[in-house]
Design a protein around this motif. Structure first.
Motif, PDB file in Angstrom:
ATOM      1  N   GLY A 298       3.184  29.577  47.991  1.00 21.79           N
ATOM      2  CA  GLY A 298       1.940  29.674  48.743  1.00 21.79           C
ATOM      3  C   GLY A 298       0.868  30.454  48.010  1.00 21.79           C
ATOM      4  N   THR A 299       1.263  31.567  47.387  1.00 22.34           N
ATOM      5  CA  THR A 299       0.301  32.385  46.655  1.00 22.34           C
ATOM      6  C   THR A 299      -0.253  31.629  45.456  1.00 22.34           C
ATOM      7  OG1 THR A 299       1.545  34.362  47.301  1.00 22.34           O
ATOM      8  CG2 THR A 299      -0.053  34.607  45.521  1.00 22.34           C
ATOM      9  N   LEU A 300       0.615  30.923  44.745  1.00 31.24           N
ATOM     10  CA  LEU A 300       0.183  30.155  43.587  1.00 31.24           C
ATOM     11  C   LEU A 300      -0.730  29.008  44.008  1.00 31.24           C
ATOM     12  CD1 LEU A 300       0.590  30.044  40.518  1.00 31.24           C
ATOM     13  CD2 LEU A 300       2.467  28.444  40.898  1.00 31.24           C
ATOM     14  N   ALA A 301      -0.367  28.300  45.086  1.00 29.92           N
ATOM     15  CA  ALA A 301      -1.207  27.203  45.575  1.00 29.92           C
ATOM     16  C   ALA A 301      -2.578  27.712  45.980  1.00 29.92           C
ATOM     17  CB  ALA A 301      -0.523  26.524  46.761  1.00 29.92           C
ATOM     18  N   ASN A 302      -2.608  28.924  46.526  1.00 29.59           N
ATOM     19  CA  ASN A 302      -3.874  29.529  46.929  1.00 29.59           C
ATOM     20  C   ASN A 302      -4.782  29.742  45.726  1.00 29.59           C
ATOM     21  OD1 ASN A 302      -5.848  30.769  48.434  1.00 29.59           O
ATOM     22  ND2 ASN A 302      -4.774  32.716  48.611  1.00 29.59           N
ATOM     23  N   GLY A 303      -4.198  30.110  44.594  1.00 31.21           N
ATOM     24  CA  GLY A 303      -5.000  30.389  43.406  1.00 31.21           C
ATOM     25  C   GLY A 303      -5.298  29.177  42.551  1.00 31.21           C
ATOM     26  N   LEU A 304      -4.691  28.032  42.859  1.00 34.19           N
ATOM     27  CA  LEU A 304      -4.880  26.834  42.034  1.00 34.19           C
ATOM     28  C   LEU A 304      -5.886  25.851  42.611  1.00 34.19           C
ATOM     29  CD1 LEU A 304      -1.188  26.080  40.958  1.00 34.19           C
ATOM     30  CD2 LEU A 304      -2.942  27.371  39.746  1.00 34.19           C
ATOM     31  N   GLY A 305      -6.554  26.233  43.695  1.00 37.35           N
ATOM     32  CA  GLY A 305      -7.581  25.365  44.260  1.00 37.35           C
ATOM     33  C   GLY A 305      -7.050  24.238  45.118  1.00 37.35           C
ATOM     34  N   ILE A 306      -5.804  24.346  45.590  1.00 39.42           N
ATOM     35  CA  ILE A 306      -5.235  23.275  46.408  1.00 39.42           C
ATOM     36  C   ILE A 306      -5.917  23.204  47.772  1.00 39.42           C
ATOM     37  CG2 ILE A 306      -3.127  22.582  47.629  1.00 39.42           C
ATOM     38  CD1 ILE A 306      -1.552  23.315  45.170  1.00 39.42           C
ATOM     39  N   ALA A 307      -6.329  24.346  48.310  1.00 35.44           N
ATOM     40  CA  ALA A 307      -7.038  24.343  49.600  1.00 35.44           C
ATOM     41  C   ALA A 307      -8.329  23.539  49.500  1.00 35.44           C
ATOM     42  CB  ALA A 307      -7.329  25.767  50.048  1.00 35.44           C
ATOM     43  N   THR A 308      -9.016  23.619  48.360  1.00 40.62           N
ATOM     44  CA  THR A 308     -10.247  22.855  48.168  1.00 40.62           C
ATOM     45  C   THR A 308      -9.960  21.361  48.149  1.00 40.62           C
ATOM     46  OG1 THR A 308     -11.184  24.685  46.894  1.00 40.62           O
ATOM     47  CG2 THR A 308     -12.234  22.528  46.653  1.00 40.62           C
TER      48      THR A 308
ATOM     49  N   GLY B 137      -0.804  15.081  44.716  1.00 41.63           N
ATOM     50  CA  GLY B 137       0.078  16.125  44.179  1.00 41.63           C
ATOM     51  C   GLY B 137       0.483  17.144  45.223  1.00 41.63           C
ATOM     52  N   PRO B 138      -0.506  17.786  45.901  1.00 46.06           N
ATOM     53  CA  PRO B 138      -0.134  18.731  46.963  1.00 46.06           C
ATOM     54  C   PRO B 138       0.702  18.100  48.072  1.00 46.06           C
ATOM     55  CG  PRO B 138      -2.426  19.028  46.342  1.00 46.06           C
ATOM     56  CD  PRO B 138      -1.935  17.818  45.602  1.00 46.06           C
ATOM     57  N   ALA B 139       0.516  16.782  48.308  1.00 45.61           N
ATOM     58  CA  ALA B 139       1.293  16.128  49.357  1.00 45.61           C
ATOM     59  C   ALA B 139       2.774  16.058  49.014  1.00 45.61           C
ATOM     60  CB  ALA B 139       0.754  14.717  49.607  1.00 45.61           C
ATOM     61  N   LEU B 140       3.105  16.199  47.722  1.00 46.27           N
ATOM     62  CA  LEU B 140       4.512  16.189  47.327  1.00 46.27           C
ATOM     63  C   LEU B 140       5.260  17.418  47.839  1.00 46.27           C
ATOM     64  CD1 LEU B 140       4.318  15.034  43.587  1.00 46.27           C
ATOM     65  CD2 LEU B 140       5.245  13.737  45.524  1.00 46.27           C
TER      66      LEU B 140
ATOM     67  N   ALA C 125       8.455  25.523  44.174  1.00 49.07           N
ATOM     68  CA  ALA C 125       7.727  26.474  43.339  1.00 49.07           C
ATOM     69  C   ALA C 125       7.515  25.908  41.932  1.00 49.07           C
ATOM     70  CB  ALA C 125       8.480  27.803  43.277  1.00 49.07           C
ATOM     71  N   ILE C 126       8.549  25.237  41.386  1.00 49.80           N
ATOM     72  CA  ILE C 126       8.433  24.625  40.061  1.00 49.80           C
ATOM     73  C   ILE C 126       7.406  23.492  40.093  1.00 49.80           C
ATOM     74  CG2 ILE C 126       9.651  23.281  38.304  1.00 49.80           C
ATOM     75  CD1 ILE C 126      12.178  24.862  39.034  1.00 49.80           C
ATOM     76  N   VAL C 127       7.435  22.673  41.142  1.00 54.56           N
ATOM     77  CA  VAL C 127       6.472  21.574  41.262  1.00 54.56           C
ATOM     78  C   VAL C 127       5.052  22.123  41.352  1.00 54.56           C
ATOM     79  CG1 VAL C 127       5.696  19.667  42.723  1.00 54.56           C
ATOM     80  CG2 VAL C 127       8.133  20.006  42.301  1.00 54.56           C
ATOM     81  N   THR C 128       4.871  23.243  42.058  1.00 55.91           N
ATOM     82  CA  THR C 128       3.544  23.856  42.141  1.00 55.91           C
ATOM     83  C   THR C 128       3.050  24.280  40.765  1.00 55.91           C
ATOM     84  OG1 THR C 128       4.112  24.697  44.353  1.00 55.91           O
ATOM     85  CG2 THR C 128       2.180  25.642  43.295  1.00 55.91           C
TER      86      THR C 128
ATOM     87  N   VAL D 157       3.928  22.889  37.937  1.00 58.44           N
ATOM     88  CA  VAL D 157       3.612  21.652  37.213  1.00 58.44           C
ATOM     89  C   VAL D 157       2.262  21.105  37.657  1.00 58.44           C
ATOM     90  CG1 VAL D 157       4.333  19.259  36.839  1.00 58.44           C
ATOM     91  CG2 VAL D 157       6.036  21.092  36.846  1.00 58.44           C
ATOM     92  N   LEU D 158       1.984  21.147  38.967  1.00 52.96           N
ATOM     93  CA  LEU D 158       0.695  20.680  39.464  1.00 52.96           C
ATOM     94  C   LEU D 158      -0.444  21.508  38.885  1.00 52.96           C
ATOM     95  CD1 LEU D 158       1.436  20.014  43.256  1.00 52.96           C
ATOM     96  CD2 LEU D 158       1.068  18.325  41.457  1.00 52.96           C
ATOM     97  N   GLY D 159      -0.255  22.817  38.834  1.00 57.79           N
ATOM     98  CA  GLY D 159      -1.285  23.676  38.256  1.00 57.79           C
ATOM     99  C   GLY D 159      -1.555  23.341  36.805  1.00 57.79           C
TER     100      GLY D 159
END
Length: 425
Positions: A65-75, A218-221, A245-248, A250-252
């Protein structure tokens, strides 16, 4: 040391703003030594309190969650929700709610959702003419979905503390989370009816929608991996957290937003948050030992069964207690302290642990949204830097649909248990 003195010391230390873990550890050590027990005895119980494989999911979900927050997934989720919805009154309010729903499958905690979504949603809503109070109140209320919808950090902690299946509690939390979405959507519809001057979005554009859909694949995965892996039996919750966490990561890397600074910040925040939660868990195990030696659960069980034989009345009392507790404590310490007390009593009333878990989590989260203390509100306030009094007044109407959902959970237990039963969990 008598129990009343022990409780007085714990409460006094909490009022003095001593960290929750130490507010429980220090009186517990005094209690043990006064009863002829060694510090080593206390250390053993603290270690046993965190020596649990399912708890490994906590830092992994927090990291995701923290990593997704910093990678712009919310946008990306925001862009997709805005492209999906056609022009209608209250358009951005529905987009706000949809983004919170999407982010809830990733973040696992309302505080991460509130911090992330508020940075994207509130400025856009203000530019479109929405009042600040409505925009901030909706963002705060919508963030609660993340603590109910799997992968919920409070659910992981409840399952570990109650020694029940994390997958079963995850499954039991899906319908309550969706009911929150429905309740908030209904409130938005009523609000938009009386504020028709608020503009909607642009006309539906297929090209923009297609582009936004590609960006959100990607985030939908992540929810597919977490929920699909757990419910299918392919992964344990801990294993699914590690894979997600690993997939996150890779998405980043694919999105070229995974920088060393973002990775370091996510890692540091995860370590700090996880260490705090696990320390509280270890301390709460000491508290549980004190309460067990003083037979608190048995005394409360005798009192409650004498006062009422109705499971509904018992759950209503629990709701009031937990909402009040949620005003002052964040869900993790409240869960770790109260579940060992409430679970045996709930068993006397024949209440399913999954049912109790969903009610406990939502009640505590409503407490974090309730003025004048509500921790989620202070997260929103720190991001927007607006007067807290304005936010306190604005969030009150949003408590109505949330309390309505909580009432449904109390009076209709099948809402929490039907999905786990269908999945055989």
């Amino acid at each position: 040391m008598d129990l009343w003195l022990y409780v007085l010391l714990v409460v006094g230390l909490l009022l003095l703003r001593v960290p929750v873990a130490f507010a429980m550890i220090l009186p517990s050590l005094l209690y043990f030594t006064s009863h002829g027990l060694s510090v080593g005895y206390a250390a053993t119980y603290m270690f046993n309190g965190v020596n649990s494989f399912p708890l490994l999911a906590v830092p992994l979900f927090i990291f995701m969650g923290t990593l997704a927050n910093g990678l712009g997934i919310a946008t990306r989720l925001y862009d997709f929700a805005r492209a999906l919805l056609p022009r209608l009154p209250g358009n951005l309010a529905y987009v706000n709610l949809g983004t919170s729903l999407g982010f809830s499958w990733i973040s696992g905690t309302a505080f991460a959702d509130a911090a992330s979504v508020s940075k994207v949603q509130i400025p856009q809503m203000l530019k479109s003419g929405y009042p600040y109070g409505f925009s901030a109140g909706l963002t705060a209320a919508g963030s609660l979905i993340s603590s109910v919808m799997p992968p919920s950090i409070p659910a992981v902690l409840f399952a570990a503390t109650a020694s029940i299946s994390t997958g079963a509690l995850f499954a039991g939390s899906v319908l309550p989370a969706l009911l929150i979405v429905v309740g908030l959507a209904a409130y938005i519809g009523v609000w938009a009816f009386f504020h028709r001057e608020i503009a909607g979005g642009a006309e539906f554009d297929g090209r923009i929608f297609a582009k936004a859909t590609v960006r959100v694949l990607g985030p939908a995965l992540l929810p597919i991996i977490v929920l699909g892996g757990i419910f299918s039996g392919l992964f344990t919750p801990t294993e699914s957290a590690g894979v997600a966490a690993i997939v996150t990561l890779v998405l980043g890397a694919c999105y070229r937003t995974l920088t060393w600074d973002a990775f370091w910040k996510a890692t540091k925040d995860t370590v700090i948050t996880s260490a705090g939660i696990l320390l509280i868990l270890a301390a709460s195990n000491l508290l549980g030992q004190v309460l067990a030696r003083e037979q608190v659960s048995r005394t409360l069980t005798d009192w409650l069964t004498y006062a009422t034989d109705s499971p509904v009345v018992f759950l209503l009392l629990v709701v009031v207690l937990l909402i009040g507790l949620g005003l002052f404590l964040e869900p993790p310490p409240a869960i770790l302290v109260m579940v060992p007390i409430l679970l045996p009593i709930a068993g006397q009333y024949g209440i399913d642990p999954v049912h109790l878990g969903t009610i406990t989590i939502l009640s505590l989260m409503i407490g974090t949204l309730t003025p004048p203390v509500g921790a989620v509100l202070f997260v929103i306030g720190s991001v927007t830097r607006r007067p807290m009094g304005e936010l306190f007044r604005a969030v009150l109407p949003f408590l109505v649909p949330l309390l309505a959902v909580l009432a449904i959970l109390v009076f209709v237990p099948h809402v929490s248990t039907i999905v786990p039963d269908l999945l055989g969990l």
